[in-house]
Motif scaffolding. Sequence first.
Motif, short mmCIF file in Angstrom:
data_model
loop_
_atom_site.label_atom_id
_atom_site.label_comp_id
_atom_site.label_asym_id
_atom_site.label_seq_id
_atom_site.Cartn_x
_atom_site.Cartn_y
_atom_site.Cartn_z
N HIS A 62 0.83 -1.20 0.00
CA HIS A 62 0.00 0.00 0.00
C HIS A 62 0.86 1.26 0.00
CE1 HIS A 62 -3.13 2.85 1.04
NE2 HIS A 62 -2.48 3.18 2.15
N SER A 117 2.47 1.79 -3.41
CA SER A 117 1.60 1.71 -4.57
C SER A 117 1.91 2.87 -5.50
CB SER A 117 0.14 1.79 -4.12
OG SER A 117 -0.12 3.07 -3.54
N PRO A 172 -0.80 -4.06 -5.66
CA PRO A 172 -1.30 -3.00 -4.78
C PRO A 172 -2.73 -3.21 -4.29
CG PRO A 172 -0.02 -2.03 -6.55
CD PRO A 172 -0.11 -3.51 -6.85
N VAL A 200 -3.76 -3.66 -0.36
CA VAL A 200 -4.70 -2.80 0.35
C VAL A 200 -5.77 -3.62 1.05
CG1 VAL A 200 -6.45 -1.02 0.07
CG2 VAL A 200 -4.28 -0.79 -1.11
N TYR A 232 -4.21 -5.26 4.05
CA TYR A 232 -3.87 -4.24 5.05
C TYR A 232 -5.12 -3.81 5.81
CZ TYR A 232 -0.96 -0.27 6.74
OH TYR A 232 -0.24 0.61 7.49
N THR A 256 3.35 4.32 7.06
CA THR A 256 2.15 4.87 6.44
C THR A 256 1.81 6.24 7.01
OG1 THR A 256 1.27 2.62 6.16
CG2 THR A 256 -0.29 4.45 5.99
N ILE A 309 -5.99 5.25 5.10
CA ILE A 309 -6.41 3.87 5.36
C ILE A 309 -6.50 3.59 6.87
CG2 ILE A 309 -4.08 2.87 5.39
CD1 ILE A 309 -5.24 0.51 3.76
#
Length: 315
Positions: free
Chosen positions: A109, A112, A147, A151, A154, A190, A200
Amino acid sequence: MSELILHHYPMSPFAEKARLMLGFKGLAWHSVFIPSVMPKPDVVALTGGYRRTPLLQIGADIWCDTALIATVLEHRQPAPALYPAALKGLARVVAEWADSDLFWAAMGHNLSPKGAAALFGSQPPAVGQAFAADRGAMSAGMTRLRPGDAVSAYRSYLRRLAHMLHDQPFLLGDAPCIADFAVYHPLWFTRVVNPAVAGILDATPGVLAWMDRMAALGHGQAAKMSAADAIAVAAAAEPAPLPDEAFQDDHGIPLGSLVTVSAQSFGQEPTEGILRAATRTHYTLERTDERAGRVHVHFPRIGYVLRAVRPEGRA
């Protein structure tokens, strides 16, 4: 020569795991910045080939992989505990999952197309290209999540973590343990390193609150050191005497053999040396470098491959 020297770079997620463990333990340490991509001549002078980040140096002993670094820090400063007695097995299992499945889902993620554009968009194109080429070489032969699949995984993992935190401040109870540090670092990347893709995390506010508690642990007391000075520390020292631990021979390779150790998957550059120890938890290789002198390089058993070097000279 017993000072802790961490070789790392600021945006490395596994380095953040190590920095935060040092803070949790309240330890003083020396900070040596290393390049994020090859070449890394100062790193290789110490390890003989291994180039993943971070490394922990204590005199002429080089400890590779944060799973092993955590054990070294636990022995150095037993309290507060990374491995509470009642949770030791569970904490290790969760940490191993976090350092593998969770990490790769998060990085799929984070890097990506949208994430990579945000991370490298303000820098010259050559920077992003060099990083992509370097990590591509390190992951040769690996099956990486696309990707979209990353996601999906994740998001699911974040929901599961939120469930674990529903009625307690840390993943396995009232205090952080190795599981928390292993889970934290890919989420930190992140949120802190690439906030353009941090949305996210918004669906799991309990995870965000836990991240705030983890970040508050800090990084301990760090003092800058140059790579040249760190190598000089190794050259002036002798490896610490090896403890009297049982030799666990799972490969039919006797101590004193010329061997290589390499990561099982990501970053498979081998380190060659004389096998001096093979305990139930780790390998120790002795090697000599013209700059660093005689060093012991230590690797965990899990996630690493031990091979004998054939008489003609290569494993």
